[in-house]
Structure formats: C-alpha cells, structure tokens
Design a protein around this motif. Sequence first.
Motif, short mmCIF file in Angstrom:
data_model
loop_
_atom_site.label_atom_id
_atom_site.label_comp_id
_atom_site.label_asym_id
_atom_site.label_seq_id
_atom_site.Cartn_x
_atom_site.Cartn_y
_atom_site.Cartn_z
N GLN A 1 -9.22 5.79 4.14
CA GLN A 1 -9.51 4.79 3.12
C GLN A 1 -8.32 4.50 2.21
N SER A 2 -7.34 5.41 2.17
CA SER A 2 -6.16 5.16 1.34
C SER A 2 -5.37 3.96 1.87
N LEU A 3 -5.27 3.87 3.19
CA LEU A 3 -4.60 2.72 3.80
C LEU A 3 -5.41 1.44 3.60
N TYR B 1 -6.00 -3.79 0.95
CA TYR B 1 -6.78 -4.68 0.09
C TYR B 1 -5.96 -5.05 -1.15
N ALA B 2 -5.26 -4.08 -1.72
CA ALA B 2 -4.45 -4.35 -2.91
C ALA B 2 -3.33 -5.35 -2.61
N ASP C 1 -1.96 9.48 6.79
CA ASP C 1 -2.48 8.23 6.22
C ASP C 1 -2.22 8.13 4.72
N VAL C 2 -2.48 9.20 3.98
CA VAL C 2 -2.31 9.15 2.53
C VAL C 2 -0.84 8.95 2.17
N ASN C 3 0.04 9.66 2.84
CA ASN C 3 1.46 9.52 2.55
C ASN C 3 1.99 8.15 2.95
N GLU C 4 1.52 7.64 4.08
CA GLU C 4 1.93 6.30 4.49
C GLU C 4 1.40 5.25 3.50
N PHE D 1 3.67 2.46 1.38
CA PHE D 1 3.41 1.03 1.35
C PHE D 1 3.14 0.55 -0.08
N ALA D 2 2.30 1.31 -0.79
CA ALA D 2 1.92 0.91 -2.15
C ALA D 2 3.14 0.84 -3.06
N SER D 3 4.01 1.84 -2.96
CA SER D 3 5.20 1.86 -3.80
C SER D 3 6.19 0.77 -3.39
N SER D 4 6.40 0.61 -2.10
CA SER D 4 7.37 -0.37 -1.61
C SER D 4 7.00 -1.79 -2.01
#
Length: 377
Positions: free
Chosen positions: A149-151, A156-157, A182-185, A189-192
């Motif tokens: 769900q983190s991905l 969605y964000a 998944d969480v680290n990926e 993505f979120a940071s990038s």
Amino acid sequence: MTMTHTLTPTAEPATDIESVARLVSPEGERIPDPELDRWVADVDAAALRSLYRDMVLLRRIDTEGVALQRQGQLALWPPCQGQEASQIGTARALRQDDFAFPSYREVGVGFVRGAQPADYVLAWRGEEHSTYDPYDINTATPQIIIGAQSLHAVGYAMGIQRDGTDQVAAAYFGDGATSQGDVNEAMIFASSYGAPVVFVCTNNQWAISEPVSVQAKFPIAGRAPGFGIPSMRVDGNDVLACLAAMRWAVDHARRGRGPAFIEAVTYRMGPHTTSDDPTRYRDKAEVERWRTRDPLSRIEALLRAQGEFDDEFVASVAADADALAAQVRAAAQGAVTREPITVLDHVYAEPHSGLEEQRAWFGAYLEGFSVDEEAAR
C-alpha cells in the motif's frame, strides 16, 4: 528538515520507547512540548472526550472481531488492541477528501473514515472481496501484502500533483514492512517527485514473531531523512501526540513540501492474528509492562484530572460501544453466503475473456460435487 524528535543513528537502539515525542504521560499528566503543542492548541476537553470515545469504540470492534472468529463466524481477525491511539489520532488529522491506504490491522482508520459495521467483518468472513467502495470513504481496501500500500499511496499522491489539488495520501504500515522493498521504493519515488504523502509506520514491536530489534538496530524514523524525508518519532500510545504529529506531517505535505514520515511507537497487545500464539515468542512480563502504558487509561486519567470524566460520560460511551458491537455481531451472524461461483463476480468492471474461461472451469468443478452427491445416494 528533520524534526528534532527524530533520533540520529548514533543515539538510541530501535527498542528505546522513551525518546519519543509525547504530550500525555502514561500516568495521564499533560506534558508541554514546543513542537507539538501548537498543532493541538484547539483540542479542548470536549475534543479529548471525542478521541477517547473513538478509542473505546475501536477496542470494542476489535474485541467483537476476536470473539466472532473464536465462535467460527470469521475465518481470521488481526487484533489491534493497544494500537488505538496511533490509529485514531493519525486518522483524525486527515481531511475527508484525503485518501488513506491502510494495512489489514488499521480497523481504526476505517472507523474514523466512515466504515460501517458490516465493513469490519464480511471480508474476514469470506463473503466479499472488499466490503466498501473505497471512493465512498476515500480509503483503499485494506492491504494484506506487506508494504504494497505504500506504493499505491505514492502513486495516488503523484496523481494528486497532476490534478493540481491539495489532497494528501497516507500510507499505513508496520515496522516489519520497512524491511520490504516496496516501502523503500515508495519513499524513493515520494522524495524524488515531492509527492504529497505521509508515511505512518506503526512500530508495534513485533513483525509476527520477529522483534523490532531484528528489523532495525536504530529507530526506524531515522531512516526517512536518508531519503530526504523529514520524520518524527512519537509515542504511539498517546492519542494527542499522534494527532499533533499527523497534523504536522499532513500540513507539510499539503503545502507542497513533499512527503513526511511518522514512526508511532506502540505495542500489539494481542496475537499477530487469531491464528497466532504470541506466548511462544513473547515474554509475559513485557506484555504487562506495556499494559501500564494503555492508550485509553492515560486519556481517562487526564480527563479525570480536568474534572471532565464523569459517570454520565462513561455511560454514554458504554452505550455507544454496546450498540456498535451489536451491529457488528448482527452483520456477521446475519450474513448470507452466496453461491461459490459468485466469487468471480465484480472482479472486473467489463467482461474479460480470461475471467469467463475461469468461470467455465470453476463452474464445471463445482458441478462435479453435485454429480458425486447424486452417485452417493
């Protein structure tokens, strides 16, 4: 910028439970905090009572879930006793048009977002794929695949960014999920992309039978800055601190400053699921130590000290809990199991040739049982 409550990797071990942001002590004493106080300046006695009520109702839902599974009404139940503050506090900080992505244990997130009594039990009974339309309550179907769900939340964000609106996505996962790719990926993505997402790690000390000391040598919140994500480590049994931390994180994301990360340090009082026996790997003394940190008891103590916890309030909350419990039981016990072939209904919005092939195969398989029954007679 990392919040000052986040520990550096040279500070304390991952098992440390004292170096956390906290507004209410286990004894119910209000603790001032210069970073968190401003985020809950509007929380008066009435708001505290409302938070307490939500936690009581969540615990009652959880109690009913366990009882229904033991009675054979549900196939499985993932208990959340002890984690009420982290779920209620963080979920109450979200706006209704924000979108939550919970794991299977976040019953309280669904409760705050507007899930109905049947929604808590029908999927665990095996009657439905998902018991609510995610877009009715802006909450994704609870995810069982650890960390997936983190991905979903980050995707969605990123969609929110492209729509040009100011909603926020929130991903909930446990300490064990932080060891998943998944969480680290998702954090990369979120940071990038500066995605407006909040990661809520519920560190309940145990990933099934693996202690958090195996998952991490240092506090999990310390990992997020390595991805360029500000973080906070908060007392997950303090609902007021959880509310404040989530308000900070949501505000950070909503203002276009990118993702934020919260580690809520709490404890899973019950088994991982009702098929688990935690006495095989947990020390009883450890459980009893955490029982003294109960999230409901500390808010009750705070309200009593303020003269805001009387018999009338107790009776009102108890009546609400009884009514909700009765509705949850009725939903489970009154469920009508459909024909097995209907498991393939509503899998896709449009007809699908592969699905039709599966339906034909499964139909023939089921028909074989009726032939066997006739032969036996």
